[in-house]
Design a protein around this motif. Sequence first.
Motif, PDB file in Angstrom:
ATOM      1  N   ILE A 121      54.156  93.480  34.142  1.00  0.00           N
ATOM      2  CA  ILE A 121      53.164  93.865  35.151  1.00  0.00           C
ATOM      3  C   ILE A 121      53.801  94.910  36.053  1.00  0.00           C
ATOM      4  O   ILE A 121      54.848  94.669  36.659  1.00  0.00           O
ATOM      5  N   VAL A 122      53.186  96.092  36.141  1.00  0.00           N
ATOM      6  CA  VAL A 122      53.772  97.204  36.886  1.00  0.00           C
ATOM      7  C   VAL A 122      52.700  97.869  37.741  1.00  0.00           C
ATOM      8  O   VAL A 122      51.502  97.616  37.593  1.00  0.00           O
ATOM      9  N   GLY A 123      53.165  98.758  38.623  1.00  0.00           N
ATOM     10  CA  GLY A 123      52.219  99.490  39.466  1.00  0.00           C
ATOM     11  C   GLY A 123      52.886 100.079  40.691  1.00  0.00           C
ATOM     12  O   GLY A 123      54.117 100.140  40.798  1.00  0.00           O
ATOM     13  N   THR A 124      52.076 100.490  41.626  1.00  0.00           N
ATOM     14  CA  THR A 124      52.534 101.204  42.805  1.00  0.00           C
ATOM     15  C   THR A 124      53.367 100.333  43.738  1.00  0.00           C
ATOM     16  O   THR A 124      53.217  99.112  43.777  1.00  0.00           O
ATOM     17  N   ARG A 125      54.222 100.993  44.513  1.00  0.00           N
ATOM     18  CA  ARG A 125      54.981 100.303  45.556  1.00  0.00           C
ATOM     19  C   ARG A 125      54.143 100.128  46.821  1.00  0.00           C
ATOM     20  O   ARG A 125      54.618  99.526  47.787  1.00  0.00           O
ATOM     21  N   HIS A 126      52.942 100.665  46.795  1.00  0.00           N
ATOM     22  CA  HIS A 126      52.056 100.568  47.960  1.00  0.00           C
ATOM     23  C   HIS A 126      50.834  99.723  47.599  1.00  0.00           C
ATOM     24  O   HIS A 126      49.694 100.168  47.756  1.00  0.00           O
ATOM     25  N   CYS A 127      51.077  98.543  47.118  1.00  0.00           N
ATOM     26  CA  CYS A 127      50.003  97.673  46.639  1.00  0.00           C
ATOM     27  C   CYS A 127      49.035  97.329  47.770  1.00  0.00           C
ATOM     28  O   CYS A 127      49.444  96.866  48.840  1.00  0.00           O
ATOM     29  N   THR A 128      47.753  97.563  47.540  1.00  0.00           N
ATOM     30  CA  THR A 128      46.737  97.282  48.550  1.00  0.00           C
ATOM     31  C   THR A 128      46.306  95.823  48.479  1.00  0.00           C
ATOM     32  O   THR A 128      46.690  95.080  47.574  1.00  0.00           O
ATOM     33  N   SER A 129      45.481  95.424  49.425  1.00  0.00           N
ATOM     34  CA  SER A 129      44.963  94.050  49.394  1.00  0.00           C
ATOM     35  C   SER A 129      44.134  93.820  48.134  1.00  0.00           C
ATOM     36  O   SER A 129      44.092  92.708  47.600  1.00  0.00           O
ATOM     37  N   TYR A 130      43.477  94.858  47.645  1.00  0.00           N
ATOM     38  CA  TYR A 130      42.721  94.769  46.387  1.00  0.00           C
ATOM     39  C   TYR A 130      43.659  94.435  45.228  1.00  0.00           C
ATOM     40  O   TYR A 130      43.394  93.532  44.428  1.00  0.00           O
ATOM     41  N   GLY A 131      44.787  95.154  45.147  1.00  0.00           N
ATOM     42  CA  GLY A 131      45.752  94.910  44.084  1.00  0.00           C
ATOM     43  C   GLY A 131      46.386  93.535  44.196  1.00  0.00           C
ATOM     44  O   GLY A 131      46.584  92.845  43.186  1.00  0.00           O
ATOM     45  N   GLN A 132      46.701  93.121  45.399  1.00  0.00           N
ATOM     46  CA  GLN A 132      47.297  91.800  45.609  1.00  0.00           C
ATOM     47  C   GLN A 132      46.346  90.695  45.152  1.00  0.00           C
ATOM     48  O   GLN A 132      46.771  89.716  44.524  1.00  0.00           O
ATOM     49  N   ASP A 133      45.066  90.873  45.451  1.00  0.00           N
ATOM     50  CA  ASP A 133      44.077  89.874  45.040  1.00  0.00           C
ATOM     51  C   ASP A 133      43.919  89.856  43.518  1.00  0.00           C
ATOM     52  O   ASP A 133      43.791  88.781  42.917  1.00  0.00           O
ATOM     53  N   LEU A 134      43.955  91.035  42.886  1.00  0.00           N
ATOM     54  CA  LEU A 134      43.875  91.097  41.428  1.00  0.00           C
ATOM     55  C   LEU A 134      45.022  90.320  40.785  1.00  0.00           C
ATOM     56  O   LEU A 134      44.818  89.543  39.832  1.00  0.00           O
ATOM     57  N   ILE A 135      46.231  90.537  41.300  1.00  0.00           N
ATOM     58  CA  ILE A 135      47.409  89.873  40.724  1.00  0.00           C
ATOM     59  C   ILE A 135      47.336  88.370  40.922  1.00  0.00           C
ATOM     60  O   ILE A 135      47.636  87.592  40.002  1.00  0.00           O
ATOM     61  N   ARG A 136      46.934  87.950  42.098  1.00  0.00           N
ATOM     62  CA  ARG A 136      46.847  86.515  42.387  1.00  0.00           C
ATOM     63  C   ARG A 136      45.855  85.831  41.444  1.00  0.00           C
ATOM     64  O   ARG A 136      46.176  84.810  40.821  1.00  0.00           O
ATOM     65  N   ARG A 137      44.675  86.402  41.313  1.00  0.00           N
ATOM     66  CA  ARG A 137      43.664  85.784  40.447  1.00  0.00           C
ATOM     67  C   ARG A 137      44.067  85.878  38.972  1.00  0.00           C
ATOM     68  O   ARG A 137      43.825  84.948  38.203  1.00  0.00           O
ATOM     69  N   PHE A 138      44.686  86.990  38.614  1.00  0.00           N
ATOM     70  CA  PHE A 138      45.116  87.164  37.221  1.00  0.00           C
ATOM     71  C   PHE A 138      46.126  86.084  36.827  1.00  0.00           C
ATOM     72  O   PHE A 138      46.004  85.459  35.764  1.00  0.00           O
ATOM     73  N   CYS A 139      47.142  85.862  37.652  1.00  0.00           N
ATOM     74  CA  CYS A 139      48.163  84.861  37.336  1.00  0.00           C
ATOM     75  C   CYS A 139      47.576  83.458  37.279  1.00  0.00           C
ATOM     76  O   CYS A 139      47.896  82.678  36.366  1.00  0.00           O
ATOM     77  N   ASP A 140      46.723  83.135  38.225  1.00  0.00           N
ATOM     78  CA  ASP A 140      46.093  81.808  38.222  1.00  0.00           C
ATOM     79  C   ASP A 140      45.258  81.594  36.964  1.00  0.00           C
ATOM     80  O   ASP A 140      45.328  80.535  36.323  1.00  0.00           O
ATOM     81  N   ILE A 161      56.925  92.971  43.267  1.00  0.00           N
ATOM     82  CA  ILE A 161      57.261  91.725  43.964  1.00  0.00           C
ATOM     83  C   ILE A 161      56.049  90.807  44.052  1.00  0.00           C
ATOM     84  O   ILE A 161      56.177  89.580  43.985  1.00  0.00           O
ATOM     85  N   CYS A 162      54.865  91.393  44.147  1.00  0.00           N
ATOM     86  CA  CYS A 162      53.639  90.593  44.166  1.00  0.00           C
ATOM     87  C   CYS A 162      53.475  89.874  42.826  1.00  0.00           C
ATOM     88  O   CYS A 162      53.087  88.698  42.771  1.00  0.00           O
ATOM     89  N   VAL A 235      48.443  97.582  37.347  1.00  0.00           N
ATOM     90  CA  VAL A 235      47.509  97.006  38.321  1.00  0.00           C
ATOM     91  C   VAL A 235      46.949  98.084  39.235  1.00  0.00           C
ATOM     92  O   VAL A 235      45.728  98.244  39.351  1.00  0.00           O
ATOM     93  N   GLU A 236      47.803  98.810  39.929  1.00  0.00           N
ATOM     94  CA  GLU A 236      47.393  99.922  40.788  1.00  0.00           C
ATOM     95  C   GLU A 236      48.411 101.044  40.639  1.00  0.00           C
ATOM     96  O   GLU A 236      49.604 100.789  40.471  1.00  0.00           O
ATOM     97  N   SER A 237      47.934 102.284  40.703  1.00  0.00           N
ATOM     98  CA  SER A 237      48.838 103.431  40.611  1.00  0.00           C
ATOM     99  C   SER A 237      48.152 104.668  41.160  1.00  0.00           C
ATOM    100  O   SER A 237      46.956 104.865  40.948  1.00  0.00           O
ATOM    101  N   ALA A 238      48.936 105.491  41.839  1.00  0.00           N
ATOM    102  CA  ALA A 238      48.441 106.817  42.218  1.00  0.00           C
ATOM    103  C   ALA A 238      48.433 107.686  40.963  1.00  0.00           C
ATOM    104  O   ALA A 238      48.761 107.239  39.871  1.00  0.00           O
ATOM    105  N   SER A 239      48.084 108.948  41.105  1.00  0.00           N
ATOM    106  CA  SER A 239      47.970 109.824  39.937  1.00  0.00           C
ATOM    107  C   SER A 239      49.309 110.060  39.258  1.00  0.00           C
ATOM    108  O   SER A 239      49.361 110.439  38.091  1.00  0.00           O
TER     109      SER A 239
END
Length: 376
Positions: A121-140, A161-162, A235-239
């Motif tokens: 699981i990879v992505g931006t170092r600036h994870c938004t609340s949207y990304g954090q919620d995606l990861i939480r629900r995905f793992c569960d 880290i999320c 999960v999340e990434s800039a261009s």
Amino acid sequence: MDNSQEIINTIALTRINYFSLAGMLELYRRLGSATAVMDHRDDIRDVLPDATQRLIDALKDVSEPLRRAEAELEYDEAHGITPLTMNDTRYPSRLRECDDAPLMLFYKGTADLNRARVLSIVGTRHCTSYGQDLIRRFCDDLRQICPDVLIISGLAYGVDICAHRNALRSGFDTAAVLAHGLDTIYPSSHRDTAREMLTRGGLITEFLTGTNADKVNFVRRNRIVAGMADATLLVESASHGGGLITTGIAQSYGRDVFAFPGAVGMTYSEGCNNLIRDNGAALITCAADLAAAMTWDNDSALRDARQQGIERQLFPELTDDEQLIVSTLAKTNDMQINMLAVRTGIPVQRMSALLFSLEMKGVVKMYAGGTYHLLQ
């Protein structure tokens, strides 16, 4: 062969290979061990005719790399670090198949790195609340569908880290690939999570102790994040960003790539949306999507079948692809799914479904570490 000497020789070659010497990995694979490379360092071109002069010169005097290797092994033994040479059965078998696999890994932890299911699981170092919620629900949700998955990431800020923390919270083992030696943790604010991972996952690096977390090392470690896994999830990434580098490497290895879409115009959804648009990743909206695409959702059905005591059919009817798998295992038994895919030419996603069918028929059995055994 003395294992300690093989480890020392491999560490020494790793030290030499820091300069990205072309041909070192090919030389190692042709000779079969680091000790053999050392034994042939005066006649390299007899083994590798197109060896570069730089490689030949680098192997002429190995006294300093050997001294450094001996010090490294002494440190590792004193601090519970396990050096994994490429010939070690504990070395990640998926990574071993890659053309640029590291000769040596240093590992501290408890997780089996050859788990049957491995996801990065990879992505931006600036994870938004949207990304954090995606990861939480995905793992569960993934825990309910397929509970035996090893989650890989890089212990960095944001998505990494999320992913680690939610994997731990959901009951998964999780391992981090580091861009520095195991004598330190970067960033230091993630030290507590790293400590917890030592008993519920692990820490992995190709770098010797004393190696700093330099920018170039993060790019190098991305290939390990991609190579260790069956699939990579963005999960999340800039261009532009490290997550996109990792997914690109995963594609080059022939591994599956998935991405969550995001809102049009949002900075940290742009990379995911572009990757999906350009067919670089399959779009998913939940864990069930990924599990279905990887046929990991068959795990629960297989567990139910085992509990019901399904016995092997005496004369099972096999499809052509199933027979090809059986014939391949008959020649070389106990193989990982990715190696079976290479040997048979069957895509990994299709291979997973076929192996499930063969296991249901009682023809093969999956052992610890994701190795498939043909039942004679």
